[in-house]
Motif scaffolding. Sequence first.
Motif, PDB file in Angstrom:
ATOM      1  N   LEU A 179      10.018   5.898   3.851  1.00  0.00           N
ATOM      2  CA  LEU A 179       8.831   6.171   3.035  1.00  0.00           C
ATOM      3  C   LEU A 179       8.120   4.872   2.658  1.00  0.00           C
ATOM      4  O   LEU A 179       6.895   4.755   2.787  1.00  0.00           O
ATOM      5  N   LEU A 180       8.876   3.886   2.219  1.00  0.00           N
ATOM      6  CA  LEU A 180       8.271   2.633   1.763  1.00  0.00           C
ATOM      7  C   LEU A 180       7.606   1.865   2.899  1.00  0.00           C
ATOM      8  O   LEU A 180       6.672   1.090   2.668  1.00  0.00           O
ATOM      9  N   GLN A 181       8.065   2.099   4.115  1.00  0.00           N
ATOM     10  CA  GLN A 181       7.442   1.436   5.260  1.00  0.00           C
ATOM     11  C   GLN A 181       5.990   1.876   5.441  1.00  0.00           C
ATOM     12  O   GLN A 181       5.174   1.132   5.999  1.00  0.00           O
ATOM     13  N   LYS A 182       5.661   3.075   4.945  1.00  0.00           N
ATOM     14  CA  LYS A 182       4.282   3.567   5.044  1.00  0.00           C
ATOM     15  C   LYS A 182       3.323   2.740   4.175  1.00  0.00           C
ATOM     16  O   LYS A 182       2.109   2.789   4.374  1.00  0.00           O
ATOM     17  N   ILE A 183       3.872   2.008   3.218  1.00  0.00           N
ATOM     18  CA  ILE A 183       3.045   1.213   2.307  1.00  0.00           C
ATOM     19  C   ILE A 183       2.950  -0.243   2.769  1.00  0.00           C
ATOM     20  O   ILE A 183       2.130  -1.014   2.272  1.00  0.00           O
ATOM     21  N   GLN A 184       3.760  -0.612   3.753  1.00  0.00           N
ATOM     22  CA  GLN A 184       3.780  -1.997   4.230  1.00  0.00           C
ATOM     23  C   GLN A 184       2.423  -2.513   4.726  1.00  0.00           C
ATOM     24  O   GLN A 184       2.097  -3.691   4.514  1.00  0.00           O
ATOM     25  N   PRO A 185       1.598  -1.676   5.379  1.00  0.00           N
ATOM     26  CA  PRO A 185       0.280  -2.179   5.798  1.00  0.00           C
ATOM     27  C   PRO A 185      -0.555  -2.711   4.636  1.00  0.00           C
ATOM     28  O   PRO A 185      -1.286  -3.695   4.790  1.00  0.00           O
ATOM     29  N   ALA A 186      -0.430  -2.086   3.476  1.00  0.00           N
ATOM     30  CA  ALA A 186      -1.174  -2.560   2.304  1.00  0.00           C
ATOM     31  C   ALA A 186      -0.628  -3.890   1.815  1.00  0.00           C
ATOM     32  O   ALA A 186      -1.386  -4.777   1.398  1.00  0.00           O
ATOM     33  N   VAL A 187       0.685  -4.044   1.866  1.00  0.00           N
ATOM     34  CA  VAL A 187       1.302  -5.309   1.452  1.00  0.00           C
ATOM     35  C   VAL A 187       0.811  -6.435   2.356  1.00  0.00           C
ATOM     36  O   VAL A 187       0.388  -7.503   1.886  1.00  0.00           O
ATOM     37  N   ALA A 188       0.830  -6.181   3.661  1.00  0.00           N
ATOM     38  CA  ALA A 188       0.415  -7.205   4.625  1.00  0.00           C
ATOM     39  C   ALA A 188      -1.073  -7.522   4.522  1.00  0.00           C
ATOM     40  O   ALA A 188      -1.498  -8.651   4.790  1.00  0.00           O
ATOM     41  N   ALA A 189      -1.869  -6.529   4.136  1.00  0.00           N
ATOM     42  CA  ALA A 189      -3.328  -6.708   4.090  1.00  0.00           C
ATOM     43  C   ALA A 189      -3.795  -7.563   2.919  1.00  0.00           C
ATOM     44  O   ALA A 189      -4.920  -8.070   2.924  1.00  0.00           O
ATOM     45  N   VAL A 190      -2.963  -7.714   1.905  1.00  0.00           N
ATOM     46  CA  VAL A 190      -3.313  -8.585   0.773  1.00  0.00           C
ATOM     47  C   VAL A 190      -2.885 -10.003   1.139  1.00  0.00           C
ATOM     48  O   VAL A 190      -1.696 -10.307   1.189  1.00  0.00           O
ATOM     49  N   GLU A 191      -3.846 -10.858   1.388  1.00  0.00           N
ATOM     50  CA  GLU A 191      -3.553 -12.181   1.946  1.00  0.00           C
ATOM     51  C   GLU A 191      -3.081 -13.202   0.916  1.00  0.00           C
ATOM     52  O   GLU A 191      -2.346 -14.129   1.246  1.00  0.00           O
ATOM     53  N   GLU A 192      -3.519 -13.050  -0.310  1.00  0.00           N
ATOM     54  CA  GLU A 192      -3.143 -14.010  -1.354  1.00  0.00           C
ATOM     55  C   GLU A 192      -2.210 -13.344  -2.369  1.00  0.00           C
ATOM     56  O   GLU A 192      -2.384 -12.167  -2.691  1.00  0.00           O
ATOM     57  N   PRO A 193      -1.231 -14.093  -2.863  1.00  0.00           N
ATOM     58  CA  PRO A 193      -0.897 -15.486  -2.554  1.00  0.00           C
ATOM     59  C   PRO A 193      -0.160 -15.599  -1.218  1.00  0.00           C
ATOM     60  O   PRO A 193       0.394 -14.617  -0.721  1.00  0.00           O
TER      61      PRO A 193
END
Length: 257
Positions: A179-193
Amino acid sequence: MKTNKITLSLAVLILGGTTMLFSCKEDPNTIEESTTVQNSLEEQEVVTHVMTKEDQEKLTPQMVIDDLKAGNERFINQRATNRDHSEQVRKTKTGQYPKAIILSCVDSRVPVEDVFDQGIGDIFVGRVAGNFVNTDQLGSMEFATKIAGAKLVVIMGHENCGAVKGAIDKAELGNLTSLLQKIQPAVAAVEEPTEASQRTSKNAVFVDAVIEKNILLNLEETLVQSPVLAEMVENGEIKIVGANYDLSTGKVVFLNE
């Protein structure tokens, strides 16, 4: 001398009792505020009306957004509509004509109908930890809009989301891992910090950024993965918007209306 001692003892006892009585009293301001809210609810007309097909057909997507905003203001200001739920149950048993479908996180602190001051039969609610879309949620949205006539799709995240925090920290636990892997694209898309030490759930600013990015990415994914919904948006039949709920205040902020 003995009389003076007795008098002094009685005085201490009386004063002590008085102090205790005062300490047990409620704050007059709290009583007044509680009484005001209660009186306001009692003075309201009890609502038994439910959404009808005619009501639904008169609505535009923007009217529904405005209605949800107004409901959220009532929620924040403790002016919730006084409803007869038993009567609404009876009136909706043969059909439903909701105005919107809202995809929310499963978080127990986000009671969707209450947050928008909506009654029985007013809105569809879909829930999954992390408020992301998948085939099941998209199918539910298509049913709610194309078949049941809802005019608005809302994807709503919230402050301090545990699922987002888990995704950020790459938590693993049974089916939750997938389930949490579905949210990983959002984590990766935030470039900073960029520093790994700052890209953790302990960084509140980073968490907030991922929460908002997760909402926005799922709005995009909805249009990509559902030609049915995309066509309805193109034709002006519905709107698909994002929203973010503040756990501290109860306020809902719409992101892309």
